[in-house]
Design a protein around this motif. Structure first.
Motif, short mmCIF file in Angstrom:
data_model
loop_
_atom_site.label_atom_id
_atom_site.label_comp_id
_atom_site.label_asym_id
_atom_site.label_seq_id
_atom_site.Cartn_x
_atom_site.Cartn_y
_atom_site.Cartn_z
N ARG A 166 0.83 -1.21 0.00
CA ARG A 166 0.00 0.00 0.00
C ARG A 166 0.86 1.26 0.00
NH1 ARG A 166 -3.42 -1.36 5.14
NH2 ARG A 166 -4.04 0.85 5.03
N LEU A 167 2.07 1.15 0.55
CA LEU A 167 2.97 2.30 0.64
C LEU A 167 3.89 2.42 -0.57
CD1 LEU A 167 3.88 1.87 4.40
CD2 LEU A 167 2.59 3.78 3.43
N GLN A 168 3.69 1.58 -1.57
CA GLN A 168 4.57 1.55 -2.74
C GLN A 168 4.78 2.92 -3.37
OE1 GLN A 168 3.58 1.99 -6.11
NE2 GLN A 168 5.54 1.43 -7.06
N PRO A 169 3.76 3.77 -3.49
CA PRO A 169 4.00 5.08 -4.12
C PRO A 169 4.99 5.94 -3.35
CG PRO A 169 1.65 4.56 -4.10
CD PRO A 169 2.32 3.53 -3.23
N VAL A 170 4.99 5.82 -2.03
CA VAL A 170 5.92 6.58 -1.20
C VAL A 170 7.35 6.09 -1.40
CG1 VAL A 170 6.58 7.14 1.18
CG2 VAL A 170 4.17 7.17 0.50
N PHE A 171 7.52 4.78 -1.30
CA PHE A 171 8.86 4.22 -1.44
C PHE A 171 9.42 4.44 -2.84
CE2 PHE A 171 7.11 1.15 1.88
CZ PHE A 171 7.68 1.85 2.94
N ALA A 172 8.57 4.29 -3.85
CA ALA A 172 9.02 4.47 -5.23
C ALA A 172 9.47 5.91 -5.48
CB ALA A 172 7.90 4.08 -6.20
N THR A 173 8.84 6.87 -4.80
CA THR A 173 9.23 8.27 -4.96
C THR A 173 10.55 8.57 -4.28
OG1 THR A 173 6.91 8.95 -5.08
CG2 THR A 173 8.53 10.66 -4.54
N LEU A 174 10.77 7.98 -3.11
CA LEU A 174 12.00 8.23 -2.35
C LEU A 174 13.21 7.54 -2.95
CD1 LEU A 174 10.68 7.94 1.31
CD2 LEU A 174 11.56 10.01 0.22
N ALA A 175 13.01 6.42 -3.62
CA ALA A 175 14.12 5.63 -4.16
C ALA A 175 14.76 6.34 -5.38
CB ALA A 175 13.62 4.25 -4.57
N PRO A 176 15.94 5.90 -5.78
CA PRO A 176 16.59 6.49 -6.96
C PRO A 176 15.72 6.43 -8.22
CG PRO A 176 18.16 5.20 -5.71
CD PRO A 176 16.82 4.94 -5.09
N THR A 177 15.03 5.31 -8.41
CA THR A 177 14.03 5.20 -9.47
C THR A 177 12.86 4.39 -8.90
OG1 THR A 177 14.59 3.07 -10.49
CG2 THR A 177 15.92 4.99 -11.14
N PRO A 178 11.69 4.43 -9.52
CA PRO A 178 10.57 3.66 -9.00
C PRO A 178 10.82 2.16 -8.94
CG PRO A 178 9.78 5.34 -10.52
CD PRO A 178 11.28 5.33 -10.63
N GLN A 179 11.76 1.69 -9.77
CA GLN A 179 12.00 0.25 -9.83
C GLN A 179 13.26 -0.21 -9.10
OE1 GLN A 179 11.66 2.14 -12.84
NE2 GLN A 179 9.45 1.81 -12.82
N THR A 180 14.14 0.71 -8.73
CA THR A 180 15.43 0.29 -8.18
C THR A 180 15.74 0.99 -6.87
OG1 THR A 180 16.64 2.02 -9.40
CG2 THR A 180 16.38 -0.11 -10.49
#
Length: 301
Positions: free
Chosen positions: A144-158
């Protein structure tokens, strides 16, 4: 997504700003008025107290903690607990001990509140480069928190991922920091040897720049080291005192508990401890011993 960031120090404010840039609404609370004012200038919605910050959130609420590890985390959770309900999610993005995380997660789970531990690496560069996120906790809550983590990470996938159950994120970050200790020590020792080979008059900044490209020891840490050597090759104005924030100690203790040999990480931690003794009694005693058994000269201090 809308969330509250609790703790607007440099790391917390940077993470909040990256989320704002990514289209999220971030409400922030910090006990320091100056920190709240600075956060507002960065697009974060400040609140004068914890209660208002949480009350303004839509349900299920998402609260991200960026406060110092230890008792401060427990105190903050104690303030949050009456404000939250089943289905809400609390993320600890600091460097908590994983055993504390497991305890906190079990306590909040009794009320149906999800406690997510997010080992966070990236330091002061995370705002621009993104953060490496090692996430522990309930898989559905993490999804459920995927959008938050994907924004904070270098890219949405990595650079981010769910690594296991409660405590796994902080455990992974603990080991990450232990590895970091060993890498830093190896670079420091190698460059120290080069510096002491005065007959060859190495330009350490230039040599580090060579290693940055194609070498098997290239890394982001070497990139930062090269920059530091270019700016201040003699390390002028820097005291030979190396602090540690706890993860190295925890890593060594865990290695002992698991019967895993970790000499490099252990010795790198001991070297940090050694750096803090500017009047080493042990070294004085070693000199005295050499004088006693071999008559070796003792340098007067």
């Amino acid at each position: 997504m809308e969330l509250a960031m609790i703790g607007l120090g440099r790391m917390g404010a940077n993470m909040a700003e990256r989320l704002v840039r990514g289209g999220h609404t971030v409400r922030g609370y910090d006990p320091g008025e100056a920190a709240r004012q600075q956060a507002e200038a960065r697009g974060i919605v400040p609140h004068a107290n914890l209660q208002n910050a949480v009350a303004a959130l839509p349900t299920p609420r998402v609260v991200w903690l960026m406060v110092p590890a230890g008792q401060v985390v427990d105190d903050t959770i104690a303030q949050l607990r009456p404000l939250l309900a089943a289905g809400d999610m609390v993320i600890d993005g600091g460097n908590s001990n994983y055993k504390d995380t497991q305890r906190r997660g079990a306590q909040l789970a009794e009320a149906g509140i999800h406690y997510i531990d997010c080992g966070t690496s990236g330091g002061v560069w995370g705002l621009a480069e993104g953060y490496s996120l090692m996430i522990g906790g309930d898989a559905d809550a993490v999804a459920r928190l995927q959008p938050v983590f994907a924004t904070l990470a270098p890219t949405p996938q990595t650079g981010w991922g769910h690594v296991g159950p409660s405590g796994a994120g902080h455990f992974a970050k603990m080991i990450h920091n232990g590895i970091e200790y060993g890498m830093m020590q190896a670079y420091a020792e190698g460059f120290a040897i080069l510096k002491h080979k005065q007959a060859m008059d190495f330009d350490l900044g230039a040599l580090a720049e060579i290693w940055r490209h194609g070498s098997v020891v290239r890394s982001w840490l070497l990139d930062l080291t090269a920059d530091a050597l270019k700016r201040n090759p003699q390390m002028d104005g820097i005291a030979p005192y190396v602090a540690d924030s706890g993860e190295g100690r925890w890593t060594v203790a865990e290695a002992i508990d698991l019967n895993v040999s970790a000499p490099v990480i252990t010795l790198s931690l001991l070297e940090r401890l050694r750096s803090r003794d500017d009047d080493s009694y042990a070294d004085k005693l070693l000199a005295a011993m050499r004088n006693e058994f071999g008559g070796h000269a003792v340098k007067q201090g």
